[in-house]
Design an enzyme around this catalytic site. Structure first.
Site, PDB file in Angstrom:
ATOM      1  N   TYR A  67       0.836  -1.346   0.108  1.00  0.00           N
ATOM      2  CA  TYR A  67      -0.002   0.015  -0.012  1.00  0.00           C
ATOM      3  C   TYR A  67       0.842   1.337   0.107  1.00  0.00           C
ATOM      4  O   TYR A  67       0.760   2.188  -0.945  1.00  0.00           O
ATOM      5  CB  TYR A  67      -1.006   0.047   1.122  1.00  0.00           C
ATOM      6  CG  TYR A  67      -2.263  -0.564   0.848  1.00  0.00           C
ATOM      7  CD1 TYR A  67      -2.197  -1.793   0.032  1.00  0.00           C
ATOM      8  CD2 TYR A  67      -3.429  -0.305   1.444  1.00  0.00           C
ATOM      9  CE1 TYR A  67      -3.708  -2.287  -0.276  1.00  0.00           C
ATOM     10  CE2 TYR A  67      -4.720  -0.842   1.290  1.00  0.00           C
ATOM     11  CZ  TYR A  67      -4.778  -1.859   0.330  1.00  0.00           C
ATOM     12  OH  TYR A  67      -5.900  -2.557   0.088  1.00  0.00           O
ATOM     13  N   GLU A 117       2.132   6.518  -6.847  1.00  0.00           N
ATOM     14  CA  GLU A 117       0.974   7.232  -7.564  1.00  0.00           C
ATOM     15  C   GLU A 117       0.999   8.711  -7.131  1.00  0.00           C
ATOM     16  O   GLU A 117       1.143   9.462  -7.926  1.00  0.00           O
ATOM     17  CB  GLU A 117      -0.287   6.751  -6.944  1.00  0.00           C
ATOM     18  CG  GLU A 117      -0.485   5.220  -7.392  1.00  0.00           C
ATOM     19  CD  GLU A 117      -1.672   4.581  -6.508  1.00  0.00           C
ATOM     20  OE1 GLU A 117      -2.085   3.405  -6.765  1.00  0.00           O
ATOM     21  OE2 GLU A 117      -2.419   5.492  -5.723  1.00  0.00           O
TER      22      GLU A 117
END
Length: 294
Positions: free
Chosen positions: A217, A224
């Protein structure tokens, strides 16, 4: 028979409204097929990414970069051509690759060319996930609509709105780390759902589903966020003569800057949610509960 058993009131039979609705057989078969196909698609991308990053096929070092012109390279070239004192030229950005140890530089270069190897495949396989929103709308799965829509749309924004629109992102090594985190996560998730739909719950998949997020994660969401950041202009977002000379920000630039800012609270929410889910599913003090199938 004891007196307590004789006086116990009879248990009323369950009415059709009390019974849990069964998923139609055709829908269940379709969902199994969807999760299996998604697992294979992401496994293909994961294998291609690992082959490229570790040069397992012997050709990754010669893979051309999708775009060799980056903001730092352009600025470095500009600073070198201007008649400035050496003190000012010393501030020109130094490529990160040259600062790495020699044994890491080939891997860094391969990460910069990962888009050439897996960019198209990632875009199409990720677009396939739009069906997950349709599944929720049709009531075939029990996932929250808002959460599912946000997760799918954010991924689509990265592949179609960022990587496809900004050449500098396609040569950013963080694209490789993002795809690596995505593909590893999705192989585990989709295979977990596929087994769950056929009534199986492999212990290894259950453990991986609720453990690997600790690493994947932050790796995926961090990549991102910084890819979004890489699309922002180098000038100041505050209007002024300096930003006018270097390039004024457009409304879409401010939107991407806002997304970069909210990406981190979003990661915190998802991260803590998964930690709580791990405690519920893997915690010894909690009984086993039914698992979602999507």
């Amino acid at each position: 028979m004891s007196r307590r058993e004789e006086t116990r009131p009879p248990v009323p039979p369950k009415t059709p409204a009390d019974r849990k609705p069964q998923t139609p057989r055709a829908v269940q078969v379709y969902l199994i097929a969807y999760n299996v196909i998604s697992t294979l698609g992401w496994a293909y991308i994961l294998i291609l990414t690992l082959i490229h990053l570790f040069n397992l096929d012997g050709t990754s070092n010669s893979t051309p970069a999708p775009n060799t012109k980056t903001a730092s390279s352009v600025l470095s070239r500009l600073m070198s051509t201007l008649p400035l004192p050496k003190a000012f030229k010393g501030f020109s950005p130094t490529p990160l690759e040259s600062r790495l140890p020699p044994y890491l530089q080939p891997a860094y270069h391969r990460a910069m060319t990962a888009f050439t190897r897996v960019g198209t495949q990632t875009a199409f396989v990720q677009s396939f996930a739009v069906l997950e929103v349709v599944h929720v709308l049709l009531g075939w799965v029990r996932s929250p609509l808002q959460t599912t829509a946000m997760q799918v749309s954010s991924r689509l924004f990265l592949v179609w709105g960022i990587a496809e629109q900004f050449p500098a992102v396609r040569s950013n090594p963080l694209y490789a780390s993002m795809v690596l985190a995505w593909s590893a996560t999705e192989v585990i998730r989709y295979s977990f759902y596929a087994f769950n739909l056929i009534g199986q719950n492999p212990a290894i998949l259950l453990y991986l589903r609720y453990t690997t997020f600790y690493l994947l994660y932050p790796l995926g969401a961090g990549s991102e966020a910084f890819l979004i950041y890489a699309t922002l202009p180098a000038s100041s977002p505050i209007p002024g003569w300096q930003s006018w000379l270097q390039g004024m920000w457009k409304p879409t630039d401010y939107i991407r800057a806002g997304l970069f800012a909210i990406w981190w609270p979003g990661l915190y929410v998802m991260y803590t949610y998964m930690i709580n889910q791990r405690r519920k599913v893997l915690g010894k003090a909690h009984p086993k509960k039914a698992l979602k199938t999507n």
